[in-house]
Design a protein around this motif. Structure first.
Motif, PDB file in Angstrom:
ATOM      1  N   ARG A  72       0.836  -1.203   0.000  1.00  0.00           N
ATOM      2  CA  ARG A  72       0.000   0.000   0.000  1.00  0.00           C
ATOM      3  C   ARG A  72       0.872   1.255   0.000  1.00  0.00           C
ATOM      4  O   ARG A  72       0.606   2.212  -0.725  1.00  0.00           O
ATOM      5  CB  ARG A  72      -0.916  -0.022   1.213  1.00  0.00           C
ATOM      6  N   GLN A  73       1.934   1.232   0.805  1.00  0.00           N
ATOM      7  CA  GLN A  73       2.856   2.363   0.834  1.00  0.00           C
ATOM      8  C   GLN A  73       3.533   2.543  -0.526  1.00  0.00           C
ATOM      9  O   GLN A  73       3.708   3.666  -0.985  1.00  0.00           O
ATOM     10  CB  GLN A  73       3.917   2.158   1.912  1.00  0.00           C
ATOM     11  N   ARG A  74       3.927   1.441  -1.138  1.00  0.00           N
ATOM     12  CA  ARG A  74       4.594   1.505  -2.450  1.00  0.00           C
ATOM     13  C   ARG A  74       3.649   2.063  -3.503  1.00  0.00           C
ATOM     14  O   ARG A  74       4.050   2.878  -4.328  1.00  0.00           O
ATOM     15  CB  ARG A  74       5.090   0.097  -2.839  1.00  0.00           C
ATOM     16  N   VAL A  75       2.390   1.634  -3.485  1.00  0.00           N
ATOM     17  CA  VAL A  75       1.405   2.142  -4.446  1.00  0.00           C
ATOM     18  C   VAL A  75       1.194   3.638  -4.221  1.00  0.00           C
ATOM     19  O   VAL A  75       1.182   4.422  -5.185  1.00  0.00           O
ATOM     20  CB  VAL A  75       0.073   1.367  -4.333  1.00  0.00           C
ATOM     21  N   GLN A  76       1.049   4.044  -2.969  1.00  0.00           N
ATOM     22  CA  GLN A  76       0.828   5.465  -2.683  1.00  0.00           C
ATOM     23  C   GLN A  76       2.012   6.325  -3.124  1.00  0.00           C
ATOM     24  O   GLN A  76       1.828   7.410  -3.675  1.00  0.00           O
ATOM     25  CB  GLN A  76       0.556   5.673  -1.184  1.00  0.00           C
ATOM     26  N   GLN A  80       1.898   9.251  -6.012  1.00  0.00           N
ATOM     27  CA  GLN A  80       2.384  10.620  -5.768  1.00  0.00           C
ATOM     28  C   GLN A  80       3.483  10.988  -6.749  1.00  0.00           C
ATOM     29  O   GLN A  80       3.513  12.105  -7.276  1.00  0.00           O
ATOM     30  CB  GLN A  80       2.879  10.764  -4.325  1.00  0.00           C
ATOM     31  N   ALA A  81       4.379  10.039  -7.039  1.00  0.00           N
ATOM     32  CA  ALA A  81       5.447  10.304  -8.005  1.00  0.00           C
ATOM     33  C   ALA A  81       4.863  10.527  -9.391  1.00  0.00           C
ATOM     34  O   ALA A  81       5.323  11.407 -10.137  1.00  0.00           O
ATOM     35  CB  ALA A  81       6.438   9.132  -8.027  1.00  0.00           C
ATOM     36  N   GLY A  82       3.831   9.761  -9.746  1.00  0.00           N
ATOM     37  CA  GLY A  82       3.182   9.940 -11.044  1.00  0.00           C
ATOM     38  C   GLY A  82       2.496  11.292 -11.157  1.00  0.00           C
ATOM     39  O   GLY A  82       2.583  11.964 -12.196  1.00  0.00           O
ATOM     40  N   TYR A  85       5.202  13.910 -11.476  1.00  0.00           N
ATOM     41  CA  TYR A  85       5.802  13.864 -12.813  1.00  0.00           C
ATOM     42  C   TYR A  85       4.854  14.477 -13.841  1.00  0.00           C
ATOM     43  O   TYR A  85       5.290  15.254 -14.698  1.00  0.00           O
ATOM     44  CB  TYR A  85       6.132  12.417 -13.210  1.00  0.00           C
ATOM     45  N   GLY A  86       3.572  14.124 -13.761  1.00  0.00           N
ATOM     46  CA  GLY A  86       2.602  14.663 -14.710  1.00  0.00           C
ATOM     47  C   GLY A  86       2.529  16.183 -14.656  1.00  0.00           C
ATOM     48  O   GLY A  86       2.477  16.851 -15.686  1.00  0.00           O
ATOM     49  N   VAL A  87       2.556  16.730 -13.456  1.00  0.00           N
ATOM     50  CA  VAL A  87       2.518  18.199 -13.311  1.00  0.00           C
ATOM     51  C   VAL A  87       3.776  18.814 -13.920  1.00  0.00           C
ATOM     52  O   VAL A  87       3.706  19.850 -14.592  1.00  0.00           O
ATOM     53  CB  VAL A  87       2.369  18.589 -11.820  1.00  0.00           C
ATOM     54  N   ILE A 137      -4.593   8.940  -9.394  1.00  0.00           N
ATOM     55  CA  ILE A 137      -3.974  10.246  -9.689  1.00  0.00           C
ATOM     56  C   ILE A 137      -5.053  11.312  -9.809  1.00  0.00           C
ATOM     57  O   ILE A 137      -4.881  12.439  -9.337  1.00  0.00           O
ATOM     58  CB  ILE A 137      -3.085  10.167 -10.950  1.00  0.00           C
ATOM     59  N   PHE A 138      -6.188  10.968 -10.415  1.00  0.00           N
ATOM     60  CA  PHE A 138      -7.313  11.902 -10.528  1.00  0.00           C
ATOM     61  C   PHE A 138      -7.740  12.391  -9.145  1.00  0.00           C
ATOM     62  O   PHE A 138      -7.969  13.582  -8.943  1.00  0.00           O
ATOM     63  CB  PHE A 138      -8.489  11.213 -11.247  1.00  0.00           C
ATOM     64  N   ARG A 139      -7.808  11.479  -8.186  1.00  0.00           N
ATOM     65  CA  ARG A 139      -8.203  11.864  -6.819  1.00  0.00           C
ATOM     66  C   ARG A 139      -7.121  12.674  -6.115  1.00  0.00           C
ATOM     67  O   ARG A 139      -7.412  13.450  -5.212  1.00  0.00           O
ATOM     68  CB  ARG A 139      -8.529  10.609  -6.004  1.00  0.00           C
ATOM     69  N   ALA A 140      -5.865  12.518  -6.537  1.00  0.00           N
ATOM     70  CA  ALA A 140      -4.765  13.204  -5.860  1.00  0.00           C
ATOM     71  C   ALA A 140      -4.533  14.625  -6.374  1.00  0.00           C
ATOM     72  O   ALA A 140      -3.855  15.409  -5.708  1.00  0.00           O
ATOM     73  CB  ALA A 140      -3.477  12.391  -6.020  1.00  0.00           C
TER      74      ALA A 140
END
Length: 168
Positions: A72-76, A80-82, A85-87, A137-140
């Motif tokens: 779960r930590q790895r996915v989160q 966040q990294a994605g 990066y997208g921004v 990512i949409f939710r973040a």
């Protein structure tokens, strides 16, 4: 006869302290510390492996929870990294600022592409594949008031489908 009794009594009175002193001198010391050490050595040879087995069994029972937490930590952290990066990858997107509808879709698509390219497949699968990552990512992201699943997320998913990251 009196003399014999008195002599016997005197002999007893003289001998009792000598016998008592002799009893004290001939007392037996029990080396119970040595006995405990001698008994505990073989007992510890049996108990230490049993304790190690119990600890191993406990870790095995806790391990799925630990693996779940770490996954779960790895996915989160991948999400966040994605998003970060997208921004950074999309022109017009500024970190910490609200994203507009077209910019938000591009940020999601670039972020998902980055996560899929840099994260192990096992973690991507745990996150629900490329589509699951896009939803996270949409939710973040901080999106403006006109943003919705239909206006931001769906165009991003369509873009990811064209890129081949999501099966048609």
């Amino acid at each position: 006869m009196n003399r014999i009794v008195l002599a016997a009594l005197a002999l007893v009175c003289a001998c009792v302290p000598a016998l008592a002193a002799e009893v004290v001198k001939t007392s037996v010391d029990l080396p119970w510390g040595d006995w405990i050490t001698a008994v505990l050595q073989p007992v510890s040879a049996v108990l230490v492996p049993l304790a190690a087995a119990a600890v191993t069994a406990g870790v095995a029972k806790v391990s799925p929870w630990a693996a779940l937490f770490l996954s779960r930590q790895r996915v989160q952290s991948a999400i966040q990294a994605g998003a970060d990066y997208g921004v950074n990858a999309v022109a017009g997107a500024v970190k910490g600022k609200t994203l507009t509808v077209p910019v938000g879709s591009a940020v999601i698509a670039e972020g998902v592409q980055h996560v899929v390219n840099t994260t192990p497949a096992r973690v991507v699968d745990k996150a629900g594949g490329a589509e699951g990552i896009a939803k996270m990512i949409f939710r973040a992201l901080p999106l403006d008031e006109h943003a919705s699943v239909k206006t931001v997320l769906q165009p991003a998913i369509n873009d990811l489908t064209q890129r081949g990251l999501i099966a048609k």
